[in-house]
Design a protein around this motif. Structure first.
Motif, PDB file in Angstrom:
ATOM      1  N   ILE A 166      -2.165  12.519  -1.089  1.00 48.60           N
ATOM      2  CA  ILE A 166      -2.697  12.182  -2.414  1.00 48.60           C
ATOM      3  C   ILE A 166      -3.913  13.059  -2.726  1.00 48.60           C
ATOM      4  O   ILE A 166      -4.035  13.605  -3.822  1.00 48.60           O
ATOM      5  CB  ILE A 166      -3.034  10.683  -2.502  1.00 48.60           C
ATOM      6  N   LYS A 193      -9.437   7.872  -6.436  1.00 48.55           N
ATOM      7  CA  LYS A 193      -8.339   7.898  -5.457  1.00 48.55           C
ATOM      8  C   LYS A 193      -8.632   8.918  -4.357  1.00 48.55           C
ATOM      9  O   LYS A 193      -8.491   8.620  -3.171  1.00 48.55           O
ATOM     10  CB  LYS A 193      -7.026   8.246  -6.184  1.00 48.55           C
ATOM     11  N   LYS A 219      -9.835   7.996 -12.448  1.00 45.79           N
ATOM     12  CA  LYS A 219      -8.890   7.415 -11.476  1.00 45.79           C
ATOM     13  C   LYS A 219      -8.567   8.411 -10.367  1.00 45.79           C
ATOM     14  O   LYS A 219      -8.384   8.035  -9.212  1.00 45.79           O
ATOM     15  CB  LYS A 219      -7.597   6.983 -12.174  1.00 45.79           C
ATOM     16  N   ASP A 220      -8.495   9.686 -10.725  1.00 43.30           N
ATOM     17  CA  ASP A 220      -8.188  10.715  -9.744  1.00 43.30           C
ATOM     18  C   ASP A 220      -9.341  10.905  -8.751  1.00 43.30           C
ATOM     19  O   ASP A 220      -9.120  11.001  -7.548  1.00 43.30           O
ATOM     20  CB  ASP A 220      -7.869  12.048 -10.425  1.00 43.30           C
ATOM     21  N   ARG A 232       2.461   9.392 -11.018  1.00 48.40           N
ATOM     22  CA  ARG A 232       1.172   9.641 -11.654  1.00 48.40           C
ATOM     23  C   ARG A 232       0.966  11.139 -11.817  1.00 48.40           C
ATOM     24  O   ARG A 232       1.131  11.901 -10.886  1.00 48.40           O
ATOM     25  CB  ARG A 232       0.053   9.059 -10.791  1.00 48.40           C
ATOM     26  N   GLU A 237       2.365   1.620  -3.498  1.00 47.98           N
ATOM     27  CA  GLU A 237       1.379   2.098  -4.462  1.00 47.98           C
ATOM     28  C   GLU A 237       1.101   3.587  -4.273  1.00 47.98           C
ATOM     29  O   GLU A 237       1.020   4.345  -5.244  1.00 47.98           O
ATOM     30  CB  GLU A 237       0.074   1.301  -4.334  1.00 47.98           C
ATOM     31  N   ASP A 238       0.955   4.007  -3.012  1.00 42.35           N
ATOM     32  CA  ASP A 238       0.690   5.421  -2.730  1.00 42.35           C
ATOM     33  C   ASP A 238       1.864   6.305  -3.146  1.00 42.35           C
ATOM     34  O   ASP A 238       1.674   7.375  -3.725  1.00 42.35           O
ATOM     35  CB  ASP A 238       0.374   5.633  -1.246  1.00 42.35           C
ATOM     36  N   GLY A 283      -2.448   9.219   2.491  1.00 35.84           N
ATOM     37  CA  GLY A 283      -3.778   9.401   1.888  1.00 35.84           C
ATOM     38  C   GLY A 283      -4.153  10.845   1.631  1.00 35.84           C
ATOM     39  O   GLY A 283      -4.570  11.207   0.520  1.00 35.84           O
ATOM     40  N   ARG A 324       0.829  -1.206   0.000  1.00 34.17           N
ATOM     41  CA  ARG A 324       0.000   0.000   0.000  1.00 34.17           C
ATOM     42  C   ARG A 324       0.873   1.271   0.000  1.00 34.17           C
ATOM     43  O   ARG A 324       0.617   2.215  -0.739  1.00 34.17           O
ATOM     44  CB  ARG A 324      -0.948  -0.022   1.202  1.00 34.17           C
ATOM     45  N   ARG A 362     -11.937   7.770  -2.304  1.00 38.46           N
ATOM     46  CA  ARG A 362     -11.672   6.539  -1.566  1.00 38.46           C
ATOM     47  C   ARG A 362     -10.767   6.796  -0.353  1.00 38.46           C
ATOM     48  O   ARG A 362     -11.001   6.259   0.721  1.00 38.46           O
ATOM     49  CB  ARG A 362     -11.053   5.512  -2.507  1.00 38.46           C
ATOM     50  N   ASN A 363      -9.734   7.617  -0.532  1.00 38.51           N
ATOM     51  CA  ASN A 363      -8.849   7.932   0.588  1.00 38.51           C
ATOM     52  C   ASN A 363      -9.614   8.593   1.724  1.00 38.51           C
ATOM     53  O   ASN A 363      -9.444   8.248   2.892  1.00 38.51           O
ATOM     54  CB  ASN A 363      -7.696   8.844   0.136  1.00 38.51           C
ATOM     55  N   TYR A 415       1.928   6.655  -6.859  1.00 44.34           N
ATOM     56  CA  TYR A 415       0.895   7.605  -7.292  1.00 44.34           C
ATOM     57  C   TYR A 415       1.391   9.037  -7.087  1.00 44.34           C
ATOM     58  O   TYR A 415       1.263   9.877  -7.967  1.00 44.34           O
ATOM     59  CB  TYR A 415      -0.413   7.383  -6.528  1.00 44.34           C
TER      60      TYR A 415
END
Length: 173
Positions: free
Chosen positions: A145, A75, A71-72, A23, A15-16, A142, A12, A78-79, A19
């Motif tokens: 992001i 993300k 996707k943005d 990203r 991945e964060d 989170g 996790r 969801r966070n 991003y």
């Protein structure tokens, strides 16, 4: 079991960080119905909400169109919602509101542990976690992001919180 949990946590974090570093939000802009995206996210998180014994209250205005990379939005939303679930007290209410008047507004309110006032300004710095989180699992990435996504789309974030009474996170576009 501990090894599996730690492995998932490292994945996790990785991945964060990917991003945050690689990203570029806003690369696949589409006119999206973010109401539907938000409903899908809440459906996806339904098991976590039930496991925490939370009472979900949704006020989602239908057909809110916004030019965003889906996707943005996923993300970002969801966070915020996962944080609300994670830091909520079992048996309490979780409120998710999405509306559009002059601006698009997403508000997520929990009745959880809250954030001490002195920590609110630092929330969103990479790896920063409020002092009162104890052993609640998290990466401290989170809200960083969320802030990155909002920066690209010209959105604003405001957090109001009171320890032991909960937190309200408001995003406006």
């Amino acid at each position: 079991k501990t090894m599996r949990r730690q492995t998932k946590r490292l994945i996790r974090i990785n991945e964060d960080l990917l991003y945050l570093e690689r990203r570029t939000p806003g690369t696949e802009l589409k006119n999206e119905d973010i109401s539907e995206l938000l409903e899908d996210i809440l459906e996806d998180l339904h098991a976590a909400i039930i496991n925490k014994n939370l009472k979900l209250e949704m006020h989602i205005q239908k057909n809110i169109q916004f030019k965003i990379d889906p996707k943005d939005f996923i993300k970002l939303s969801r966070n915020i919602i996962e944080n609300a679930i994670k830091y909520s007290k079992s048996g309490k209410k979780l409120t998710v509101k999405l509306s559009k008047d002059k601006q698009i507004m997403l508000i997520v309110k929990d009745y959880g542990i809250g954030i001490p006032e002195k920590d609110i300004e630092q929330i969103g710095e990479r790896f920063y976690r409020a002092k009162n989180v104890g052993k609640i699992d998290g990466t401290g990435l989170g809200i960083a992001i969320v802030k990155k996504v909002l920066n690209v789309y010209g959105g604003d974030l405001s957090i109001s919180s009171k320890p032991d009474h909960g937190t309200s996170v408001k995003v406006t576009f």
